[in-house]
Design a protein around this motif. Sequence first.
Motif, PDB file in Angstrom:
ATOM      1  N   GLY A 154     -44.127 -81.774  27.743  1.00 27.46           N
ATOM      2  CA  GLY A 154     -45.295 -82.642  27.715  1.00 27.46           C
ATOM      3  C   GLY A 154     -45.773 -83.103  29.075  1.00 27.46           C
ATOM      4  O   GLY A 154     -46.704 -83.908  29.162  1.00 27.46           O
ATOM      5  N   VAL A 155     -45.174 -82.599  30.144  1.00 24.94           N
ATOM      6  CA  VAL A 155     -45.588 -82.983  31.492  1.00 24.94           C
ATOM      7  C   VAL A 155     -46.664 -82.009  31.954  1.00 24.94           C
ATOM      8  O   VAL A 155     -46.408 -80.810  32.096  1.00 24.94           O
ATOM      9  N   GLU A 156     -47.865 -82.525  32.188  1.00 23.45           N
ATOM     10  CA  GLU A 156     -48.973 -81.667  32.611  1.00 23.45           C
ATOM     11  C   GLU A 156     -48.882 -81.388  34.108  1.00 23.45           C
ATOM     12  O   GLU A 156     -48.742 -82.301  34.922  1.00 23.45           O
ATOM     13  N   ILE A 157     -48.957 -80.116  34.434  1.00 21.10           N
ATOM     14  CA  ILE A 157     -48.945 -79.676  35.826  1.00 21.10           C
ATOM     15  C   ILE A 157     -50.191 -78.829  36.022  1.00 21.10           C
ATOM     16  O   ILE A 157     -50.340 -77.780  35.390  1.00 21.10           O
ATOM     17  N   THR A 158     -51.090 -79.316  36.860  1.00 19.16           N
ATOM     18  CA  THR A 158     -52.386 -78.652  36.990  1.00 19.16           C
ATOM     19  C   THR A 158     -52.346 -77.427  37.889  1.00 19.16           C
ATOM     20  O   THR A 158     -53.079 -76.482  37.653  1.00 19.16           O
ATOM     21  N   SER A 159     -51.532 -77.429  38.906  1.00 18.96           N
ATOM     22  CA  SER A 159     -51.441 -76.275  39.808  1.00 18.96           C
ATOM     23  C   SER A 159     -50.548 -75.212  39.192  1.00 18.96           C
ATOM     24  O   SER A 159     -49.605 -75.510  38.478  1.00 18.96           O
ATOM     25  N   ARG A 160     -50.829 -73.977  39.532  1.00 15.32           N
ATOM     26  CA  ARG A 160     -50.004 -72.867  39.074  1.00 15.32           C
ATOM     27  C   ARG A 160     -49.419 -72.092  40.249  1.00 15.32           C
ATOM     28  O   ARG A 160     -48.827 -71.041  40.069  1.00 15.32           O
ATOM     29  N   SER A 161     -49.607 -72.650  41.435  1.00 10.58           N
ATOM     30  CA  SER A 161     -49.097 -71.994  42.632  1.00 10.58           C
ATOM     31  C   SER A 161     -48.861 -73.052  43.699  1.00 10.58           C
ATOM     32  O   SER A 161     -49.627 -74.012  43.808  1.00 10.58           O
ATOM     33  N   TRP A 162     -47.852 -72.853  44.496  1.00 12.67           N
ATOM     34  CA  TRP A 162     -47.583 -73.776  45.596  1.00 12.67           C
ATOM     35  C   TRP A 162     -48.739 -73.767  46.592  1.00 12.67           C
ATOM     36  O   TRP A 162     -48.992 -74.752  47.266  1.00 12.67           O
ATOM     37  N   LYS A 163     -49.472 -72.656  46.658  1.00 15.93           N
ATOM     38  CA  LYS A 163     -50.597 -72.539  47.593  1.00 15.93           C
ATOM     39  C   LYS A 163     -51.729 -73.500  47.245  1.00 15.93           C
ATOM     40  O   LYS A 163     -52.551 -73.823  48.091  1.00 15.93           O
ATOM     41  N   LEU A 164     -51.791 -73.923  45.989  1.00 16.38           N
ATOM     42  CA  LEU A 164     -52.874 -74.789  45.534  1.00 16.38           C
ATOM     43  C   LEU A 164     -52.532 -76.273  45.608  1.00 16.38           C
ATOM     44  O   LEU A 164     -53.364 -77.111  45.265  1.00 16.38           O
TER      45      LEU A 164
END
Length: 191
Positions: A154-164
């Motif tokens: 249930g923890v939302e994480i918006t980035s999908r890359s460390w670059k972002l």
Amino acid sequence: MALATLEDRYGPAPADLTILLRLRDAGDADLAEALASMGYRLLEPDDAPSLLDPASYMSPSELADPQIAANVRACAQVCESISFFFEDDHDNLFGYWHGPENLALAAAPIAKYDNEGQFSLLQGRGLVETLIGDRVFDDDDAFAEYAAALGALGVEITSRSWKLLPDPPPSSDPARLHAAAFERFSASAAG
């Protein structure tokens, strides 16, 4: 310094921290497993991380050295402006940097106090996203794997890359404040 607890003066907890604390307090094994796989643990209010207790890793003669004593005082002063919530498997601590501005939890960047006594602000929008980025650095597959595991909780994480991961917002810098405090304490010890 707040250790794994919320203080009213810093406002309500961000969504990711609220979820993590609820799961921690419920003894959720999936949370513990997901964090352990990343090399982290969510601190408890009664924890005593060794990094915050110099007497646990320094001898009395080291602590009596004026330069070391000045550094210990400077580190303690900077830590007073951080709400720590995580420790990693290298004894580094992570938390919200309130700084002299007393930033609210929702606005505070994430600070790292490492096992060498150094402070830094980390990239990321929230605590969990920042922890993932710090752990995996440039491994996008590992970033996605950890984000998915915590997303399932249930923890939302918006980035999908460390670059972002965005740079922390401009605020005071714990490393600079540490350096200034060390100079001040060193000068007062010199007499």
